[in-house]
Design a protein around this motif. Structure first.
Motif, PDB file in Angstrom:
ATOM      1  N   ASP A  32      -4.667   3.513   8.006  1.00 32.29           N
ATOM      2  CA  ASP A  32      -4.155   4.862   7.739  1.00 32.29           C
ATOM      3  C   ASP A  32      -3.378   5.396   8.932  1.00 32.29           C
ATOM      4  O   ASP A  32      -2.367   6.088   8.781  1.00 32.29           O
ATOM      5  N   GLN A  33      -3.815   5.058  10.144  1.00 31.52           N
ATOM      6  CA  GLN A  33      -3.074   5.477  11.329  1.00 31.52           C
ATOM      7  C   GLN A  33      -1.755   4.713  11.452  1.00 31.52           C
ATOM      8  O   GLN A  33      -0.730   5.278  11.856  1.00 31.52           O
ATOM      9  N   GLN A  34      -1.762   3.427  11.103  1.00 34.96           N
ATOM     10  CA  GLN A  34      -0.507   2.674  11.117  1.00 34.96           C
ATOM     11  C   GLN A  34       0.512   3.315  10.176  1.00 34.96           C
ATOM     12  O   GLN A  34       1.686   3.477  10.522  1.00 34.96           O
ATOM     13  N   LYS A  88       4.208   4.907  11.015  1.00 37.13           N
ATOM     14  CA  LYS A  88       5.436   4.470  10.344  1.00 37.13           C
ATOM     15  C   LYS A  88       6.227   5.683   9.867  1.00 37.13           C
ATOM     16  O   LYS A  88       7.463   5.722   9.985  1.00 37.13           O
ATOM     17  N   HIS A  89       5.520   6.673   9.324  1.00 31.59           N
ATOM     18  CA  HIS A  89       6.198   7.911   8.918  1.00 31.59           C
ATOM     19  C   HIS A  89       6.825   8.591  10.130  1.00 31.59           C
ATOM     20  O   HIS A  89       7.929   9.140  10.060  1.00 31.59           O
ATOM     21  N   TYR A 115      11.732  10.145  13.255  1.00 34.82           N
ATOM     22  CA  TYR A 115      12.480  10.293  14.506  1.00 34.82           C
ATOM     23  C   TYR A 115      13.655   9.337  14.627  1.00 34.82           C
ATOM     24  O   TYR A 115      14.558   9.559  15.448  1.00 34.82           O
ATOM     25  N   LEU A 116      13.679   8.281  13.826  1.00 38.58           N
ATOM     26  CA  LEU A 116      14.840   7.391  13.833  1.00 38.58           C
ATOM     27  C   LEU A 116      15.895   7.826  12.823  1.00 38.58           C
ATOM     28  O   LEU A 116      16.973   7.228  12.756  1.00 38.58           O
TER      29      LEU A 116
END
Length: 344
Positions: free
Chosen positions: A292-294, A298-299, A304-305
């Motif tokens: 869930d942290q991964q 990713k979000h 930010y990209l």
């Protein structure tokens, strides 16, 4: 009968661009995010003309412009057939490293060139040496009119194959002597190329484990999809190819003695602006987090990209830092911040 289904010689070639100048280079070459062949780029180089005359003329020319600076030499035993790769258990490499002057290195190359390829004669090559350090007389001669100020690097050796890999910077590679084949895959084919270890590599960058001349589709079945998107081209002395980062590319030098000159550039101003170390750091920091942290990170990265500047309009421009306009002051400040955070 040989299976020609995955013969790289049958692949389509990259686009060819004629009449490229410094003024139209961006519009005609780099604005299209794909490799491009620039035929005859270096036809007027004395180095290229010496190579076209004979192998001996080439060697004499290189010796005349070289210093006695020791060069990093790669020794490939006969059984490797020139393929720079891992040992069978992948714990080591299938080649050795040594040092030699250019004169000594060329003598090794000529020994191979004068022997029958079936004899047990080692192949040798010199990989990625900055010309100003070993052949300063050539620096001005090899100035790149399309990328003024970029330092040239030289690669020379017997027939050697480098597995598909990517560069962190954009690349113009110029064939100065011999014949080279470039086989290229778009970055999105990474899932289908079976990339090896990231930090244990033959030459610094991770490589595909697929042998492009004899792909094992039992072990690497997804390569069949990568092949559908591949490009391949054979270049001769004077020709150049533009390879945008991070397109995957395998390079196969085919003549008895080969010389390549290349130029890298990225637009980065500081050493911390390197995508590949960032990738390694991201894997180290994020891969072993709970799923869930991964997903949350990713979000975060996608946010930010994003190129949507409106996402940060709520922050005053003067304090946007790395999210704002890129200038040398901001770049230096972020660089120092990273040094403090990572180096502590």
């Amino acid at each position: 009968m040989q299976d020609l289904t995955y013969n790289i010689h049958n692949l389509p070639e990259p686009r060819r661009v004629e009449g490229v100048t410094v003024d139209n280079f961006k519009q005609r070459v780099t604005d299209d995010y794909s490799p491009a062949v620039i035929p005859g780029f270096a036809d007027q180089w004395p180095l290229v003309n010496a190579a076209k005359e004979s192998e001996q003329a080439l060697c004499d020319y290189l010796v005349d412009v070289s210093t006695n600076t020791p060069l990093p030499l790669v020794l490939l035993p006969h059984k490797t057939k020139g393929r720079m790769f891992y040992s069978e258990d992948m714990r080591a490499m299938n080649f050795q490293k040594a040092q030699a002057t250019l004169q000594q290195a060329l003598a090794h190359m000529q020994h191979f060139a004068q022997s029958n390829r079936e004899l047990a004669v080692d192949r040798v090559c010199v990989q990625s040496v900055r010309i100003k350090d070993v052949m300063p007389k050539l620096e001005d001669e090899l100035a790149n009119p399309l990328r003024p100020g970029n330092h040239p690097f030289i690669w020379l050796g017997n027939p050697v194959t480098v597995a598909a890999h990517f560069d962190e910077a954009h690349n113009i590679a110029v064939v100065a002597a011999g014949v080279r084949r470039f086989t290229l895959f778009p970055p999105e084919q990474i899932d289908n190329l079976y990339i090896g270890p990231l930090e244990h590599t033959p030459a610094g960058q991770p490589v595909s484990l697929v042998d492009l001349h004899c792909p094992d589709l039992t072990r690497f079945p997804k390569y069949a999809e990568a092949f559908k998107h591949a490009l391949s081209v054979e270049l001769r002395p004077g020709d150049a190819i533009y390879i945008p980062s991070p397109w995957w590319h395998s390079v196969e030098s085919q003549s008895n003695i080969n010389v390549l000159v290349n130029y890298w550039w990225s637009g980065n101003f500081v050493s911390s602006a390197l995508p590949f170390p960032m990738l390694i750091h991201a894997i180290q920091a994020l891969k072993h987090l709970p799923i869930d942290q991964q997903t949350a990170w990713k979000h975060m990265l996608n946010h930010y990209l994003s190129t949507d500047e409106s996402l940060h309009e709520h922050i005053p421009p003067s304090v946007r830092g790395v999210l704002g306009m890129r200038n040398q002051t901001t770049i230096n400040r972020v660089h120092n911040w990273l040094k403090h955070k990572i180096g502590r």
